[in-house]
Design a protein around this motif. Structure first.
Motif, PDB file in Angstrom:
ATOM      1  N   UNK A   1       0.838  -1.202   0.000  1.00 35.54           N
ATOM      2  CA  UNK A   1       0.000   0.000   0.000  1.00 35.54           C
ATOM      3  C   UNK A   1       0.873   1.251   0.000  1.00 35.54           C
ATOM      4  N   UNK A   2       1.917   1.263   0.808  1.00 33.07           N
ATOM      5  CA  UNK A   2       2.787   2.428   0.882  1.00 33.07           C
ATOM      6  C   UNK A   2       3.480   2.697  -0.453  1.00 33.07           C
ATOM      7  N   UNK A   3       3.948   1.651  -1.115  1.00 32.34           N
ATOM      8  CA  UNK A   3       4.613   1.838  -2.405  1.00 32.34           C
ATOM      9  C   UNK A   3       3.640   2.340  -3.477  1.00 32.34           C
ATOM     10  N   UNK A   4       2.430   1.800  -3.495  1.00 30.58           N
ATOM     11  CA  UNK A   4       1.462   2.289  -4.486  1.00 30.58           C
ATOM     12  C   UNK A   4       1.082   3.742  -4.198  1.00 30.58           C
ATOM     13  N   UNK A   5       0.987   4.111  -2.921  1.00 35.83           N
ATOM     14  CA  UNK A   5       0.684   5.506  -2.582  1.00 35.83           C
ATOM     15  C   UNK A   5       1.824   6.436  -3.004  1.00 35.83           C
ATOM     16  N   UNK A   6       3.067   5.985  -2.861  1.00 32.15           N
ATOM     17  CA  UNK A   6       4.207   6.774  -3.333  1.00 32.15           C
ATOM     18  C   UNK A   6       4.132   6.967  -4.846  1.00 32.15           C
ATOM     19  N   UNK A   7       3.755   5.913  -5.555  1.00 35.52           N
ATOM     20  CA  UNK A   7       3.622   6.025  -7.008  1.00 35.52           C
ATOM     21  C   UNK A   7       2.550   7.015  -7.413  1.00 35.52           C
ATOM     22  N   UNK A   8       1.409   6.957  -6.757  1.00 38.63           N
ATOM     23  CA  UNK A   8       0.315   7.890  -7.054  1.00 38.63           C
ATOM     24  C   UNK A   8       0.745   9.320  -6.727  1.00 38.63           C
ATOM     25  N   UNK A   9       1.380   9.520  -5.579  1.00 38.39           N
ATOM     26  CA  UNK A   9       1.812  10.864  -5.177  1.00 38.39           C
ATOM     27  C   UNK A   9       2.834  11.432  -6.157  1.00 38.39           C
ATOM     28  N   UNK A  10       3.750  10.600  -6.618  1.00 42.00           N
ATOM     29  CA  UNK A  10       4.756  11.074  -7.572  1.00 42.00           C
ATOM     30  C   UNK A  10       4.097  11.535  -8.866  1.00 42.00           C
ATOM     31  N   UNK A  11       3.161  10.759  -9.384  1.00 45.10           N
ATOM     32  CA  UNK A  11       2.490  11.152 -10.626  1.00 45.10           C
ATOM     33  C   UNK A  11       1.636  12.400 -10.443  1.00 45.10           C
ATOM     34  N   UNK A  12       0.948  12.520  -9.326  1.00 44.26           N
ATOM     35  CA  UNK A  12       0.109  13.703  -9.081  1.00 44.26           C
ATOM     36  C   UNK A  12       0.978  14.948  -8.942  1.00 44.26           C
ATOM     37  N   UNK A  13       2.091  14.841  -8.226  1.00 50.04           N
ATOM     38  CA  UNK A  13       2.977  15.993  -8.046  1.00 50.04           C
ATOM     39  C   UNK A  13       3.586  16.436  -9.372  1.00 50.04           C
ATOM     40  N   UNK A  14       4.061  15.491 -10.163  1.00 49.51           N
ATOM     41  CA  UNK A  14       4.650  15.838 -11.461  1.00 49.51           C
ATOM     42  C   UNK A  14       3.603  16.459 -12.377  1.00 49.51           C
ATOM     43  N   UNK A  15       2.405  15.901 -12.380  1.00 50.77           N
ATOM     44  CA  UNK A  15       1.348  16.435 -13.233  1.00 50.77           C
ATOM     45  C   UNK A  15       0.959  17.850 -12.811  1.00 50.77           C
ATOM     46  N   UNK A  16       0.816  18.081 -11.517  1.00 49.11           N
ATOM     47  CA  UNK A  16       0.463  19.419 -11.037  1.00 49.11           C
ATOM     48  C   UNK A  16       1.505  20.465 -11.391  1.00 49.11           C
ATOM     49  N   UNK A  17       2.769  20.129 -11.194  1.00 46.54           N
ATOM     50  CA  UNK A  17       3.840  21.079 -11.506  1.00 46.54           C
ATOM     51  C   UNK A  17       3.935  21.309 -13.013  1.00 46.54           C
ATOM     52  N   UNK A  18       3.795  20.255 -13.797  1.00 46.96           N
ATOM     53  CA  UNK A  18       3.902  20.432 -15.243  1.00 46.96           C
ATOM     54  C   UNK A  18       2.722  21.242 -15.793  1.00 46.96           C
ATOM     55  N   UNK A  19       1.540  21.093 -15.207  1.00 44.75           N
ATOM     56  CA  UNK A  19       0.403  21.923 -15.625  1.00 44.75           C
ATOM     57  C   UNK A  19       0.676  23.392 -15.299  1.00 44.75           C
ATOM     58  N   UNK A  20       1.199  23.662 -14.115  1.00 49.06           N
ATOM     59  CA  UNK A  20       1.491  25.051 -13.735  1.00 49.06           C
ATOM     60  C   UNK A  20       2.539  25.667 -14.658  1.00 49.06           C
ATOM     61  N   UNK A  21       3.542  24.905 -15.015  1.00 45.11           N
ATOM     62  CA  UNK A  21       4.581  25.434 -15.902  1.00 45.11           C
ATOM     63  C   UNK A  21       4.037  25.622 -17.307  1.00 45.11           C
ATOM     64  N   UNK A  22       3.209  24.677 -17.766  1.00 46.79           N
ATOM     65  CA  UNK A  22       2.676  24.815 -19.122  1.00 46.79           C
ATOM     66  C   UNK A  22       1.680  25.967 -19.235  1.00 46.79           C
ATOM     67  N   UNK A  23       1.046  26.345 -18.140  1.00 48.32           N
ATOM     68  CA  UNK A  23       0.122  27.474 -18.164  1.00 48.32           C
ATOM     69  C   UNK A  23       0.818  28.824 -17.987  1.00 48.32           C
ATOM     70  N   UNK A  24       2.095  28.803 -17.695  1.00 47.55           N
ATOM     71  CA  UNK A  24       2.809  30.065 -17.500  1.00 47.55           C
ATOM     72  C   UNK A  24       3.006  30.762 -18.838  1.00 47.55           C
ATOM     73  N   UNK A  25       3.152  32.060 -18.784  1.00 44.59           N
ATOM     74  CA  UNK A  25       3.348  32.847 -20.008  1.00 44.59           C
ATOM     75  C   UNK A  25       4.684  32.552 -20.658  1.00 44.59           C
TER      76      UNK A  25
END
Length: 150
Positions: free
Chosen positions: A116-140
């Protein structure tokens, strides 16, 4: 374009708040199986703290180097998640059935906890990368590059 904020107060508060937010995100990630939280919520908190670092310090500053490293790890979370599920399949069970997770020397309860802990780490890593990449892609910054190239 994401540029550094020019206020000393904002920089000082950012240096104090961002590590606390990242520690809280890690706490929510690790202890999410015992209460509210888990991989998604922990990943969102971690992404929010990294986006805050981008907004305060700018994209190319040393204080934002974690953001650059996180973006290089795109897909690692999926590999962790699929790897744990694959290990369960190799053990003769179903995908993410932690009873069949092949980890030598661990009893069934420990295998469930680690799985469970490893799968949660995997989900957190993908969510964090996706959130940061969306913020960067929306920047001017990226919009001006697209206009000049296309």
């Amino acid at each position: 374009m994401i540029q550094a904020h020019d206020s000393v107060i904002v920089h000082t508060l950012g240096r104090m708040v961002i590590p606390v937010a990242q520690l809280f995100g890690f706490y929510v990630l690790v202890f999410g199986q015992y209460g509210p939280g888990g991989g998604f919520v922990g990943g969102v908190i971690l992404a929010a703290s990294m986006i805050l670092a981008l907004l305060i310090f700018g994209r190319h500053q040393p204080e934002s180097r974690l953001v650059t490293k996180v973006l290089q790890g795109d897909g690692v979370g999926l590999l962790i998640f699929a790897g744990v599920g694959g290990l369960c399949l190799i053990g003769g069970g179903q995908f993410l059935n932690y009873t069949h997770l092949q980890i030598p020397g661990l009893d069934e309860a420990s295998r469930h906890f680690v799985g469970i802990l490893l799968t949660q780490f995997g989900v957190a890593a993908d969510v964090a990368v996706t959130g940061v990449s969306i913020a960067i892609s929306l920047s001017a910054d990226n919009k001006t590059e697209e206009v000049s190239h296309g």
